[in-house]
Design a protein around this motif. Sequence first.
Motif, short mmCIF file in Angstrom:
data_model
loop_
_atom_site.label_atom_id
_atom_site.label_comp_id
_atom_site.label_asym_id
_atom_site.label_seq_id
_atom_site.Cartn_x
_atom_site.Cartn_y
_atom_site.Cartn_z
N GLN A 154 0.83 -1.20 0.00
CA GLN A 154 0.00 0.00 0.00
C GLN A 154 0.86 1.25 0.00
N GLU A 155 0.33 2.32 -0.59
CA GLU A 155 1.02 3.60 -0.41
C GLU A 155 0.38 4.31 0.79
N ALA A 156 0.99 5.43 1.19
CA ALA A 156 0.67 5.99 2.50
C ALA A 156 -0.82 6.28 2.74
N THR A 157 -1.49 6.87 1.76
CA THR A 157 -2.88 7.27 2.05
C THR A 157 -3.76 6.06 2.28
N GLN A 158 -3.50 4.97 1.57
CA GLN A 158 -4.33 3.77 1.74
C GLN A 158 -4.21 3.21 3.14
N GLN A 159 -3.00 3.31 3.69
CA GLN A 159 -2.75 2.69 4.97
C GLN A 159 -3.19 3.58 6.14
N ILE A 160 -3.02 4.90 5.96
CA ILE A 160 -3.15 5.79 7.11
C ILE A 160 -4.58 6.29 7.33
N LEU B 242 4.86 9.18 16.60
CA LEU B 242 6.25 8.76 16.83
C LEU B 242 6.77 8.10 15.57
N GLY B 243 8.08 8.21 15.36
CA GLY B 243 8.61 7.50 14.20
C GLY B 243 10.10 7.37 14.22
N SER B 244 10.60 6.46 13.37
CA SER B 244 12.04 6.42 13.12
C SER B 244 12.36 7.56 12.18
N ASP B 245 13.62 7.99 12.22
CA ASP B 245 13.93 9.23 11.52
C ASP B 245 14.41 9.00 10.09
N TYR B 246 13.48 8.73 9.18
CA TYR B 246 13.82 8.73 7.75
C TYR B 246 12.55 8.99 6.97
N ILE B 247 12.63 8.88 5.65
CA ILE B 247 11.58 9.46 4.82
C ILE B 247 10.19 8.83 5.05
N THR C 120 7.08 11.12 6.18
CA THR C 120 6.01 11.41 5.22
C THR C 120 4.68 10.89 5.74
N SER C 121 4.71 9.69 6.29
CA SER C 121 3.46 9.11 6.80
C SER C 121 2.87 9.97 7.91
N ASN C 122 3.73 10.44 8.81
CA ASN C 122 3.22 11.27 9.90
C ASN C 122 2.73 12.62 9.40
N LYS C 123 3.33 13.10 8.31
CA LYS C 123 2.88 14.35 7.73
C LYS C 123 1.45 14.18 7.22
N ILE C 124 1.22 13.06 6.52
CA ILE C 124 -0.12 12.78 6.03
C ILE C 124 -1.08 12.60 7.21
N ALA C 125 -0.62 11.86 8.22
CA ALA C 125 -1.47 11.63 9.39
C ALA C 125 -1.84 12.96 10.05
N ARG C 126 -0.85 13.84 10.22
CA ARG C 126 -1.12 15.13 10.87
C ARG C 126 -2.12 15.95 10.08
N LYS C 127 -1.92 16.01 8.75
CA LYS C 127 -2.87 16.75 7.91
C LYS C 127 -4.28 16.20 8.08
N HIS C 128 -4.37 14.88 8.11
CA HIS C 128 -5.69 14.27 8.20
C HIS C 128 -6.32 14.54 9.57
N ILE C 129 -5.49 14.40 10.61
CA ILE C 129 -6.02 14.61 11.97
C ILE C 129 -6.48 16.05 12.14
#
Lengths: 308, 420
Positions: free
Chosen positions: B170-176, B195-200, B204-213
């Motif tokens: 899956q790409e990020a939007t499908q999963q998140i 929370l996340g490990s520090d790489y892309i 990116t996933s948390n960025k999408i999550a934050r926008k959605h939240i």
Amino acid sequence: MFGDYSIGDLGAIFAMQGFAGLILFSVYVLMALGLAIIFGQMGVINMAHGEFMILGAYVTWMTSNAFQHFLPALFPGYFFVAMALAFIASGSLGMLVEWAMIRRLYKRPLDTLLATWGLSLILQQAYRSVFGAREVGVELPDWMMGSWQVTDAIQIPINGMFVMCLTILITIVVAYVLFLSRWGKQVRAVVQNRVMAGAVGINTEKVDRYTFGLGCGIAGVAGSAFTMIGSTGPTAGQLYIVDTFLVVVFGGAASLLGTIASAFTISQAQSTMEFFLSGSMAKVLTLLAIVAILMLRPQGLFALKVRK
Amino acid sequence: MSDETKKGLKSPLRRQLLMGMAAIPALAMMPRPSFGAGPATSAVNTTGLAVTDSEVTVGILHSVTGTMAISETGSVQAEKLAIEQINASGGVLGRKIKYIQEDGASDWPTFAEKAKKLLVNDKCAAVMGCWTSASRKAVLPVFEQYNGMLYYPTFYEGLEQSKNVIYTGQEATQQIIAGLDWVNKTKGAKTFYLLGSDYIWPRTSNKIARKHIEGHLQGAKVVGEEYFPLGHTQFNSVINKIKLTKPDVIYAIIVGGSNVAFYKQLKAAGIDMSKQTLLTISVTEDEIDGIGGENIAGAYACMKYFQSLDNANNKAFVADFKKMWGEKTVIGDVTQAAYLGPWLWKLTVEKAGSFDIDKIAAASPGIEFKGAPEGYVRIHENHHLWSKTRVGRAKADGQYELIYETADLVEPDPFPKGYQ
């Protein structure tokens, strides 16, 4: 920064952060103690230190499985047996390695870097062949996974306290062995002047072998303790090696006191910054500070006077 | 076995030994179907790929050494299983699949070099492989330059599309997004700690999550966001912060061995996951093996596949997988996605009636795989898969129990508007 928290919260923050820092400190000391003996006392750059730790972790994993299958009633106490076995396994492997490889390299310390790097790759592949590439989960007895509720806001993890007690115990034993026992005097004599020590009748080969074995054995115990907090896989040892060397070099290679002081400084800096900045940022700033200090003081925090 | 290893053999004894070993999988597949009954090679292979009248060669490119070997082992196993099954059922266009496996060694330049070898020297008709985004980004120009076809199995951050890649995870939007909606609706979650490990990928996933939240969930907000270096093992500080901010949901995208440390310390710190909701998109059954089921029991994971999915396809898949690789192996989301690769390729080749890369790229959209363990998948015009998003709850035995799944397939959207 502080605005969102009440006074009571802040008290709890400092108590828990202080304790988090102490746990990190114990972890660093456990990691670095074995290396400090090998690197500091013998001048051997042991890049395979992480793999000796992981051997201890695998021994713990095997012991836990064995207890589950054969002695389920004694499972809560298996950890103490596992640590003893980890010490024996890593220590024996260490002595074997010293006999087969390291003793030929004492006059060429930089070559020990390459040789032990090769050894670490060999060990990693051996673990992968024997235990598989996936990580193994070490099951812990329940009493180790709980936490101690001090107040409503303050909880202290039991495994953290366990690691701390273990660290204190091992440090005292090592300090006693190196500074008060007859054998410790021989070790220090060999470090200071190998030829003269040999001339007065110390069996330097034997001293070297046991010293190296002791350092590796402590690495094994550290690995055993880390199964409580970290992962156990063929390459997990690599995670620790950089931090370990950092602690030892920053402390001043030949000094045990330096190792402890350096572990304390690094862990408290890391832990405090982690709370107010992010995890990655704390690491970067800690590293930068260490680099800066080592530029001003290349010999590390504490340096011993050694006759060259 | 690669050509290089063959060349390196000197002693006749060793050669015999290796040939004997190579014969084991072939023997295991008895009775063998007959191959060579398909259409003429000149008609189905106009670009000089490694296709003969009876055989077609594909590549497997994963790390079997280095730090990623832990994760990629399952992918290799799934791809080999799919290839063996396809061969047992008559192969592709009447041709038996032969594979050449290369080791990317967890090193991105090595991945690029081996990809070039598989495409230029071995003329592989397709390559199954890669895991990290870094390795995919390293091989992408090679696949585009030499016109190869890559089946990439990992869930990833999106923001990419290529005619030379089929993305089977899956790409990020499908999963998140589906997962956050679920936790918001059923748990009434308003505050999130990211929370996340520090790489892309985590960033990116948390960025999408934050926008959605912040943009789509009523009254919800992010109360903390934090990243840790890969391999980090000390999470006491952030756990203290979580205790103080008391978020409704801990949203964790920590990868690899760090997970072991994180969940063990979370449990030791007294965070009880029957009271505290934790949603992760990075812990599959593989990781639980290392973490220990008792340490993560109660946490929720949002992905498209769990080993425990209750459908006929999946039961057969799990049974075959365990038969080939041992009773104790576990199957995670990426392993299943890797299994889809060879099958989707076979279906596409048969639809296109050709092994030519351009024809396969053009024929891919609309390909359906009804036998997928996750139920059913279809390839979108953008070369990602339509798939369901599911939420599972971790149990102490290391398996997830299915809690929720989207009613319909979720459309892949690698370049989401308003989320970048």
